[in-house]
Design a protein around this motif. Structure first.
Motif, PDB file in Angstrom:
ATOM      1  N   PRO A   1      -7.220   0.809   1.457  1.00  0.00           N
ATOM      2  CA  PRO A   1      -6.508  -0.253   2.498  1.00  0.00           C
ATOM      3  C   PRO A   1      -5.995   0.388   3.761  1.00  0.00           C
ATOM      4  O   PRO A   1      -6.172  -0.189   5.000  1.00  0.00           O
ATOM      5  CB  PRO A   1      -5.474  -0.592   1.685  1.00  0.00           C
ATOM      6  N   ALA A   2      -5.643   1.493   3.871  1.00  0.00           N
ATOM      7  CA  ALA A   2      -5.124   2.352   5.063  1.00  0.00           C
ATOM      8  C   ALA A   2      -6.295   2.461   6.065  1.00  0.00           C
ATOM      9  O   ALA A   2      -6.207   2.222   7.198  1.00  0.00           O
ATOM     10  CB  ALA A   2      -4.508   3.504   4.598  1.00  0.00           C
TER      11      ALA A   2
ATOM     12  N   GLY B   1      -7.182  -0.758   7.533  1.00  0.00           N
ATOM     13  CA  GLY B   1      -6.014  -0.846   8.242  1.00  0.00           C
ATOM     14  C   GLY B   1      -6.325  -0.525   9.690  1.00  0.00           C
ATOM     15  O   GLY B   1      -6.110  -1.046  10.785  1.00  0.00           O
TER      16      GLY B   1
ATOM     17  N   SER C   1       0.942  -1.378   0.038  1.00  0.00           N
ATOM     18  CA  SER C   1      -0.049   0.052   0.084  1.00  0.00           C
ATOM     19  C   SER C   1       0.864   1.158   0.035  1.00  0.00           C
ATOM     20  O   SER C   1       2.080   1.267   0.670  1.00  0.00           O
ATOM     21  CB  SER C   1      -0.865   0.048   1.355  1.00  0.00           C
TER      22      SER C   1
ATOM     23  N   THR D   1      -1.002  -5.844   2.684  1.00  0.00           N
ATOM     24  CA  THR D   1      -1.876  -6.048   1.814  1.00  0.00           C
ATOM     25  C   THR D   1      -1.937  -5.241   0.759  1.00  0.00           C
ATOM     26  O   THR D   1      -1.934  -3.976   0.987  1.00  0.00           O
ATOM     27  CB  THR D   1      -3.287  -6.001   2.470  1.00  0.00           C
TER      28      THR D   1
ATOM     29  N   LEU E   1       1.346   2.802   7.963  1.00  0.00           N
ATOM     30  CA  LEU E   1       1.196   1.762   9.079  1.00  0.00           C
ATOM     31  C   LEU E   1       2.206   1.133   9.613  1.00  0.00           C
ATOM     32  O   LEU E   1       1.870   0.841  11.001  1.00  0.00           O
ATOM     33  CB  LEU E   1       0.450   0.887   7.887  1.00  0.00           C
TER      34      LEU E   1
ATOM     35  N   ALA F   1      -7.421  -2.029  13.333  1.00  0.00           N
ATOM     36  CA  ALA F   1      -6.436  -1.789  14.714  1.00  0.00           C
ATOM     37  C   ALA F   1      -7.005  -1.263  15.819  1.00  0.00           C
ATOM     38  O   ALA F   1      -6.464  -1.423  16.870  1.00  0.00           O
ATOM     39  CB  ALA F   1      -5.150  -1.034  14.177  1.00  0.00           C
TER      40      ALA F   1
ATOM     41  N   SER G   1      -1.724  -6.227  13.219  1.00  0.00           N
ATOM     42  CA  SER G   1      -2.945  -5.953  12.367  1.00  0.00           C
ATOM     43  C   SER G   1      -2.451  -4.509  11.387  1.00  0.00           C
ATOM     44  O   SER G   1      -2.695  -4.639  10.124  1.00  0.00           O
ATOM     45  CB  SER G   1      -4.171  -5.338  12.949  1.00  0.00           C
ATOM     46  N   LEU G   2      -1.838  -3.654  11.920  1.00  0.00           N
ATOM     47  CA  LEU G   2      -1.305  -2.485  11.147  1.00  0.00           C
ATOM     48  C   LEU G   2      -0.222  -3.034  10.375  1.00  0.00           C
ATOM     49  O   LEU G   2      -0.249  -2.651   9.063  1.00  0.00           O
ATOM     50  CB  LEU G   2      -0.764  -1.540  12.110  1.00  0.00           C
ATOM     51  N   ARG G   3       0.612  -3.824  10.733  1.00  0.00           N
ATOM     52  CA  ARG G   3       1.500  -4.455   9.799  1.00  0.00           C
ATOM     53  C   ARG G   3       1.023  -5.373   8.719  1.00  0.00           C
ATOM     54  O   ARG G   3       1.562  -5.413   7.647  1.00  0.00           O
ATOM     55  CB  ARG G   3       2.613  -5.371  10.636  1.00  0.00           C
ATOM     56  N   HIS G   4      -0.024  -5.991   9.037  1.00  0.00           N
ATOM     57  CA  HIS G   4      -0.729  -6.775   7.944  1.00  0.00           C
ATOM     58  C   HIS G   4      -1.458  -6.111   6.888  1.00  0.00           C
ATOM     59  O   HIS G   4      -1.341  -6.023   5.786  1.00  0.00           O
ATOM     60  CB  HIS G   4      -1.832  -7.833   8.605  1.00  0.00           C
ATOM     61  N   ALA G   5      -1.816  -4.841   7.408  1.00  0.00           N
ATOM     62  CA  ALA G   5      -2.549  -4.017   6.427  1.00  0.00           C
ATOM     63  C   ALA G   5      -1.388  -3.265   5.546  1.00  0.00           C
ATOM     64  O   ALA G   5      -1.574  -2.602   4.447  1.00  0.00           O
ATOM     65  CB  ALA G   5      -3.333  -2.828   7.229  1.00  0.00           C
TER      66      ALA G   5
END
Length: 187
Positions: free
Chosen positions: A73-74, A77, A5, A146, A11, A81, A139-143
């Motif tokens: 996406p942000a 995300g 992203s 993604t 993020l 979170a 969760s933030l790292r996953h976003a």
């Protein structure tokens, strides 16, 4: 390989802030770790600032549609979170409340025997806060990794164009005949 992203650095930086907060939580079983209402209130205040920051980021991206790239996406995300961050805030608030009650009882010289139970409850709440802060950062790292829908479409188009190259895949099978008799269902 997914394209990150455009908001990935933000993020990831926010995830690092949550990791730092988690690293600074008092460890209940560590005698060198300070556990008093001021320390917990300070942690709760820092966590509130981070939650407010995420809410502002969601608002900013929702309002400012002129940004380059897709803000969805942000937004997703940061929004995802918020829930575990609030769970951490609730756990820290319960520790602050219990510590405040114990400190008030100590000033009144109340020898009730509750401190053993209170220590267990506070230890569990700190463990819950630690787990929730880890979930927030994860969760933030996953976003951050993604791919945005725009990047996913670009990647799919690249895959389709590579699939159409000669010799890359066998030719499609001939379509099978479709039965023209259909069973009518009662209405």
């Amino acid at each position: 390989m997914p394209l990150p992203s455009p908001d990935a650095p933000t993020l990831r930086a926010t995830a690092a802030d949550f990791d730092t907060l988690r690293d600074n939580l008092p460890v209940f079983s560590d005698p060198l770790s300070t556990l008093d209402s001021h320390t917990i209130a300070d942690q709760l205040s820092e966590l509130s600032v981070l939650i407010n920051y995420m809410a502002d980021e969601i608002l900013f991206r929702t309002v400012d549609r002129k940004r380059s790239g897709d803000p969805a996406p942000a937004i997703a995300g940061f929004a995802a979170a918020v829930r575990p961050a609030c769970e951490a805030a609730t756990a820290l608030a319960s520790v602050a409340h219990r510590l405040s009650n114990l400190e008030q009882a100590g000033q009144q010289h109340d020898e009730s025997g509750a401190p053993g139970y209170d220590r267990l409850v506070m230890g569990n709440a700190l463990a819950k806060a630690d787990k929730a802060l880890r979930a927030t950062a994860d969760s933030l790292r996953h976003a951050a990794v993604t791919p945005s829908p725009e990047a996913a479409r670009t990647q799919a188009a690249r895959h389709r164009s590579a699939a159409g190259a000669p010799g890359s895949f066998p030719p499609p099978a001939a379509p099978q005949a479709v039965s023209t008799t259909r069973t009518a269902r009662g209405r």
